[in-house]
Write an enzyme that holds these catalytic residues in place. Sequence first.
Site, mmCIF file in Angstrom:
data_model
loop_
_atom_site.group_PDB
_atom_site.id
_atom_site.type_symbol
_atom_site.label_atom_id
_atom_site.label_comp_id
_atom_site.label_asym_id
_atom_site.label_seq_id
_atom_site.Cartn_x
_atom_site.Cartn_y
_atom_site.Cartn_z
ATOM 1 N N ASP A 1 21.101 35.526 -9.905
ATOM 2 C CA ASP A 1 19.981 36.402 -9.558
ATOM 3 C C ASP A 1 20.374 37.260 -8.361
ATOM 4 O OD1 ASP A 1 19.670 34.734 -7.288
ATOM 5 O OD2 ASP A 1 18.274 33.448 -8.367
ATOM 6 N N LYS B 1 17.439 39.433 -12.839
ATOM 7 C CA LYS B 1 16.494 38.482 -13.416
ATOM 8 C C LYS B 1 15.127 38.624 -12.768
ATOM 9 C CE LYS B 1 16.191 34.874 -11.409
ATOM 10 N NZ LYS B 1 15.436 34.007 -10.473
ATOM 11 N N ASP C 1 25.449 28.919 -7.689
ATOM 12 C CA ASP C 1 24.130 28.863 -7.054
ATOM 13 C C ASP C 1 24.131 27.717 -6.056
ATOM 14 O OD1 ASP C 1 21.559 29.653 -6.527
ATOM 15 O OD2 ASP C 1 20.845 29.486 -8.586
ATOM 16 N N GLY D 1 17.321 23.985 -14.411
ATOM 17 C CA GLY D 1 18.404 24.588 -15.185
ATOM 18 C C GLY D 1 18.027 25.885 -15.863
ATOM 19 N N ASP E 1 0.810 -1.223 0.000
ATOM 20 C CA ASP E 1 0.000 0.000 0.000
ATOM 21 C C ASP E 1 0.843 1.273 0.000
ATOM 22 O OD1 ASP E 1 1.027 -0.079 2.525
ATOM 23 O OD2 ASP E 1 -0.886 0.175 3.576
ATOM 24 N N GLY E 2 2.172 1.123 -0.091
ATOM 25 C CA GLY E 2 3.060 2.282 -0.152
ATOM 26 C C GLY E 2 3.682 2.686 1.166
ATOM 27 N N GLU E 3 3.246 2.073 2.283
ATOM 28 C CA GLU E 3 3.834 2.403 3.578
ATOM 29 C C GLU E 3 5.287 1.924 3.645
ATOM 30 O OE1 GLU E 3 1.438 0.784 6.674
ATOM 31 O OE2 GLU E 3 -0.252 2.145 6.310
ATOM 32 N N ARG F 1 11.432 36.495 -12.411
ATOM 33 C CA ARG F 1 10.762 35.205 -12.606
ATOM 34 C C ARG F 1 9.264 35.453 -12.763
ATOM 35 N NH1 ARG F 1 12.567 30.192 -11.301
ATOM 36 N NH2 ARG F 1 14.206 31.035 -9.959
ATOM 37 N N HIS G 1 19.117 26.506 1.388
ATOM 38 C CA HIS G 1 18.728 27.495 0.380
ATOM 39 C C HIS G 1 18.776 28.912 0.930
ATOM 40 C CE1 HIS G 1 16.885 29.015 -3.236
ATOM 41 N NE2 HIS G 1 15.887 29.541 -2.545
#
Length: 331
Positions: A187, A211, A237, A243, A55-57, A213, A148
């Site tokens: 950026d 830049k 970056d 990309g 079931d994905g568990e 977005r 980030h």
Amino acid sequence: MTSFITAVDNEEPTFNLTNSRLRLVSGTSNPKLAEEIASYLGIENVPLVSKRFADGELYVQIQQSIRGCDVFLIQPTCAPVNDSLMELMIMVDACKRASARQITAVIPYFGYARADRKTSGRESITAKLTANLLEKSGVDRVLAMDLHSAQIQGYFDIPCDHIYGSPVLIDYLESLKLEEVVVVSPDVGGVARARAFAKLMSDAPLAIIDKRRSAHNIAESLTVIGEVKGKTAILIDDMIDTGGTICSGANLLKKEGAKRIFACASHAVFSPPSYERLSSKDLFEQVIVTNSIPVIDNYEFPQLKVLSVANMLGEAIWRIHEESSVSSMFR
């Protein structure tokens, strides 16, 4: 600054861990990196069973005693992000219930990091939610690389050591003996990162790509602030995803007369259509990334150079275990 350019692969262990209570456990996200870290420390990873039910568990079991041990769980929360994160939390819970003395989540790539603030109404700050989930699962400490944004470190109410991939990238770039180097931020948001990188590269000049977005995963480069004509441009970056940002920046640098263009990033997220964009033969001389995220075989191309951060992570793990300074690695 200590050199961390390659993973150690020798018969003699770097550290004396004969009677140590340090244990490494690898999830399924990046087992090769975990093996390299273990090699650097001269130990073996604790065996782990991880499987998925119909079931994905997810199911996880630690295969040897870790009672009273200082356990480091190595798991970048890369694609599939939700499975990687859930597996990490299950690993933490398993270690907690196995009476580990301390549990450190080693997260070379921190998924959901870009959702670090609200940009519109009724949005989630998912980076903070992720930090909360990890804490609630029982993590005592986090070791992350190139988040980030620096503010994510403050999302944790537990110790969070933040290390940087720049020594690995710079060691390699310096080995190329490049001339007339200019470090370029793709950026405005990456200016602080690029400035710090430029300072480490013998205080190289800095250029910025202005830049805008227009939508998620759509980037438009407008103009270059700084001199790049006739120079070797290094676009830096924290990650390369589709990309779009770094390739549009490279195209602009080429139009502005840059002689050579290198792309550098710690995290090779490489979502489609990054392969088609980055593998263009007339755009980048090299695309340089680390192995914080495993690069799948069919995404390799001639210009791609993958550097190992195993030494650096291994050194940080050892210092945390020995309760010594991690920040001094980068002085």
